[in-house]
Every structure is written in C-alpha cells, then in structure tokens.
Design a protein around this motif. Structure first.
Motif, PDB file in Angstrom:
ATOM      1  N   VAL A 183       0.868  -1.180   0.000  1.00 30.12           N
ATOM      2  CA  VAL A 183       0.000   0.000   0.000  1.00 30.12           C
ATOM      3  C   VAL A 183       0.905   1.231   0.000  1.00 30.12           C
ATOM      4  CG1 VAL A 183      -1.836   1.249   1.211  1.00 30.12           C
ATOM      5  CG2 VAL A 183      -1.743  -1.258   1.320  1.00 30.12           C
ATOM      6  N   PRO A 184       0.606   2.255  -0.813  1.00 29.35           N
ATOM      7  CA  PRO A 184       1.454   3.452  -0.842  1.00 29.35           C
ATOM      8  C   PRO A 184       1.611   4.091   0.536  1.00 29.35           C
ATOM      9  CG  PRO A 184      -0.077   3.475  -2.685  1.00 29.35           C
ATOM     10  CD  PRO A 184      -0.488   2.326  -1.807  1.00 29.35           C
ATOM     11  N   VAL A 185       2.829   4.486   0.860  1.00 28.54           N
ATOM     12  CA  VAL A 185       3.114   5.093   2.161  1.00 28.54           C
ATOM     13  C   VAL A 185       2.287   6.364   2.370  1.00 28.54           C
ATOM     14  CG1 VAL A 185       4.899   6.227   3.547  1.00 28.54           C
ATOM     15  CG2 VAL A 185       5.442   4.134   2.294  1.00 28.54           C
ATOM     16  N   ARG A 186       2.159   7.162   1.330  1.00 27.19           N
ATOM     17  CA  ARG A 186       1.406   8.421   1.451  1.00 27.19           C
ATOM     18  C   ARG A 186      -0.039   8.155   1.868  1.00 27.19           C
ATOM     19  NH1 ARG A 186       1.650  12.588  -3.483  1.00 27.19           N
ATOM     20  NH2 ARG A 186       3.832  12.555  -2.757  1.00 27.19           N
ATOM     21  N   ASP A 187      -0.643   7.123   1.290  1.00 28.91           N
ATOM     22  CA  ASP A 187      -2.025   6.787   1.639  1.00 28.91           C
ATOM     23  C   ASP A 187      -2.144   6.387   3.107  1.00 28.91           C
ATOM     24  OD1 ASP A 187      -2.720   7.293  -0.934  1.00 28.91           O
ATOM     25  OD2 ASP A 187      -3.051   5.204  -1.516  1.00 28.91           O
ATOM     26  N   LEU A 188      -1.175   5.628   3.575  1.00 31.74           N
ATOM     27  CA  LEU A 188      -1.228   5.164   4.959  1.00 31.74           C
ATOM     28  C   LEU A 188      -1.050   6.317   5.942  1.00 31.74           C
ATOM     29  CD1 LEU A 188       0.725   1.771   4.892  1.00 31.74           C
ATOM     30  CD2 LEU A 188      -1.727   2.181   4.834  1.00 31.74           C
ATOM     31  N   PHE A 189      -0.126   7.232   5.661  1.00 28.04           N
ATOM     32  CA  PHE A 189       0.083   8.365   6.561  1.00 28.04           C
ATOM     33  C   PHE A 189      -1.180   9.224   6.668  1.00 28.04           C
ATOM     34  CE2 PHE A 189       4.892   8.066   6.144  1.00 28.04           C
ATOM     35  CZ  PHE A 189       5.074   7.780   7.492  1.00 28.04           C
TER      36      PHE A 189
END
Length: 428
Positions: free
Chosen positions: A389-395
């Motif tokens: 999962v993209p890091v940006r989405d998780l943050f």
C-alpha cells in the motif's frame, strides 16, 4: 558552555545518522572529560558496563523476547486473526475490529509494535480489502493496531522506561492494561465512525456456535500466557523477572506441542533473542555514561529548581512536555526518546507532583502516535511494504486515529486515576 557542548555533539551525531547508543556514549564521554578530566572518565568507562547490566529487572527483557520468539514458532499468532474474525464477522466493520483485537492480543504475546504491525499487515490487510475496505483504510488499521503492543504487557517499552526511571516494572506492566484496553476500544470506535461515511458489506460466510467455540481454543494458549505473565505479577505471587521466565517456559512448551520447534528453529530463536538483548544492553550501558555526565553537571537539579521557581501551572509545563514528545516522535524512535528525555524530564515531572507510573504510560501513548507519523513512522513503512500500500495513503489514513488517541490522552491526563487504579489494587 560545558553543558552545551555534549548536547550539541549528541544532536549532531544523531543528525548524521550515528546510532543512538554510540552517540550517547561519545557525547557523554566528551562531557565527562571536559567537566572532570581523563581519570574520572576512565573510571566511569571501566565501571559503567558492570553497574548498568547487573540490574536484576533487566532479566525480564531477554525472557520476554524469548517468549515472543517461541510463540512465533508455535504459529499461534497467525491463527489469532482468523479466530477473532469468526466472532466479529456479523458486526459492521467486524474484520477491521478483529484486526484491532488481534493487535492487542499480539501485544500480550510479543510486546513489539513493529512485529505486530508486520503480522497484521500480512494477515489482516488482504482480508479487509476482500471485505470491501479500501487498501488505504485496511493498511492504516493494521499500522495503528500494531501500536497497542507498546502498552499491553509484556511491553518492552514500559520495561525500558522502568529500567531508566527506577519505577517498579511490575506496577508499570499492570498500569498498561487499562490504557491498552482503552486504546483498543478507541481504535475500534474510530473504525465504526469512519464506516458510517464509507460503509462496507458484512461477511456472507456464517459460522455455527460450535465453530466459534472451537476457535476459542486457538486463543487458549494466549490467554494462558497472559495469565501467567500478568496474573502472577498482579497477585504478587511472582516478580516480573520470575513471571517472564515462566512465560518463556510456557511458550517453549507450546512451541514443542505445535511440532514446529525443530533444532534449527530453536537455535534461531536463541540467536534472535541474544542479538536483540545485546542491542538493548548496549543502549543501556551508553545511556548510563550519558547519565553520569548529566548527574555530574547538575543539569537535572538546576532544571528542577528553575521550573519550580516559575509562576505557572504544573499542567502548563505538562502541556509543553506533551508537545515536546509529539515533536520528538516525528524524528526519533521510542527507545531514543526515552533515553534522551527521562533522566532529565522525570525529576521535573515528579517535582511538579505527577506520578511517575502515570507519566510513563502517557509517554508511551505519545510515542504510539510517533510510530505512525512521518517522517519516521516505522509501523507505516512496515505495513506499506508487507501489504503493498502506498506510504502516502497510509500516513493520511492514520490521521483520524491519531486525533482520537490525542483525545484519549487528554482524558488520561485529566483523570490519572484511570491509569493508577489497577496497580493500586495489585498485591505486593
């Protein structure tokens, strides 16, 4: 100026990527050399390892790590999520809530936030996506649920705080239970609220009562170990060290019963335990060297006197400390934060009239937030890797949970008896 040089050196070393233990040792040694000379420095360097590592309570660290290693070998951790899901399947958001409960249960086995996040990211995220969760929401649930392990006994974070502060490790472990449950409930409530806006379908698969009861057997070993580790400490039957040893023995028996503990797995569990314990031991020794410098220069005493002379509310000082820990959490891991702050901050907190056990829980809670916020956010990076999962989405996905956890921390600050009630009833 003497005091400033070692601190500036410490921050410089950390900025250029030198490990925190080495940074503490170098800056602390430099401070002692400047303030007291070479003879005193050599005396401290020769005595510090022995004095730092002969603490009886330090034995809890390798025992709890070994317990986690054996439980991992037994395969129980991989079955917990499936077992919990059978009971929550018909609840709206049941799969997500199952991940949260599994995170709490995993914490009671390992006490490691990153290990919990990795396991949840690998096991629960695909199940949530299959249920209709977006990858962003599923991954953020796994990342935030992993943080519960920092509070639920056997929390390595609370043990480390106890070693640095001199506070009873048994009381700290007991004090982490109620806040750990509240964190679990807070995350579950947040999931329910988020799903009001973006609902997902309920599971079409049904399980009979017999199947649900059978799934409880999977959790039996976990309940047994939790009872051994926490119950014996709470009742006063065993010390934390004795409980950790019994927990490791129980995990060994469970691993043997599972049939997964061959000679290779046993050897690897011992190697992993030794490596992690040695790393923690090195950090403690280096922290002691820096602690000698702080004691000799009177930094803590002067700071306590200065804060005591200020005409401000103790809660205003506490508010500033909360902001400090939130900022530090953006850049440093938990162990680094504890080492850098507790020797200096804790005497100030106690002088202001706050309980050191309660403060330890608050610091760990604030660090929970740090472990899912950029740029460090270790849990987020781990879940992003294992769940793709993209890091940006998780943050961005963990923001609602962070806000709810800040609300919980505010409640625990306003009502410290929530944290202190359970350890106050424990038998000594």
């Amino acid at each position: 100026m003497i005091i400033a040089i070692p601190f500036l050196l410490l921050f410089f070393l950390l900025m250029i990527g030198i490990p925190v233990a080495i940074s503490l040792a170098i800056s602390g040694a430099a401070g002692i050399l400047i303030a007291n000379g070479l003879d005193v420095l050599l005396g401290i360097l020769s005595a510090s390892p022995g004095s730092a590592l002969t603490t009886y309570e330090l034995l809890t660290v390798p025992m709890f790590i070994l317990m986690a290693e054996f439980m991992g070998v037994s395969g129980i951790t991989n079955s917990l999520f499936s077992a919990v899901s059978k009971w929550t399947q018909k609840i709206n958001g049941g799969v997500g809530i199952a991940a949260v409960i599994t995170g709490a249960a995993f914490g009671a086995i390992s006490g490691s936030s990153t290990a919990a996040a990795a396991t949840l990211g690998k096991i629960s995220t695909p199940a949530m996506v299959e249920q209709g969760y977006t990858p962003k929401m599923a991954g953020s649930i796994a990342a935030i649920s992993g943080t519960i392990a920092m509070l639920i006994p056997p929390s390595i974070a609370l043990i480390f705080y106890g070693l640095l502060s001199g506070v009873s490790i048994g009381d700290l472990l007991i004090a982490g239970i109620v806040p750990g449950i509240l964190v679990t409930l807070t995350i579950a409530i947040t999931i329910k609220l988020l799903l009001l806006k973006n609902p997902v379908g309920k599971s079409e698969q049904t399980y009979s009562l017999k199947e649900k009861i059978a799934s409880v057997k999977v959790a039996g070993p976990f309940i047994l170990l939790f009872a051994i580790v926490t119950g014996l400490i709470y009742t006063g039957i065993a010390t934390p060290v004795e409980s950790s040893a019994l927990g490791a023995l129980g995990a060994l028996l469970l691993a043997l019963k599972s049939g997964n503990l061959g000679s290779k797995a046993f050897k690897q569990a011992l190697i992993n335990t030794s490596c992690i314990s040695a790393m923690i031991g090195l950090i403690i020794v280096c922290a002691h060297i820096f602690g000698y410098f702080i004691t000799m220069t009177g930094v803590t005493r002067n700071l306590v006197n200065y804060v005591g002379a200020l005409d401000v509310s103790p809660y205003f000082v506490l508010f500033l400390l909360v902001i400090l820990y939130l900022v530090l959490g953006l850049f440093l891991d938990l162990i680094s934060i504890l080492i850098l702050t507790i020797p200096v901050v804790l005497p100030v907190v106690v002088a202001l009239g706050f309980d050191p056990i309660w403060f330890g829980v608050i610091v760990i809670l604030l660090s929970e937030i740090g472990i899912v916020t950029p740029p460090v956010g270790m849990n987020v990076f781990i879940v992003a890797k294992v769940a793709d999962v993209p890091v940006r989405d998780l943050f961005s996905g963990v923001i609602p949970y962070i806000l709810m956890l800040l609300g919980l921390i505010s409640i625990l600050i306003a009502f410290p008896e929530i944290v202190l009630w359970l350890p106050s009833t424990a038998m000594k």
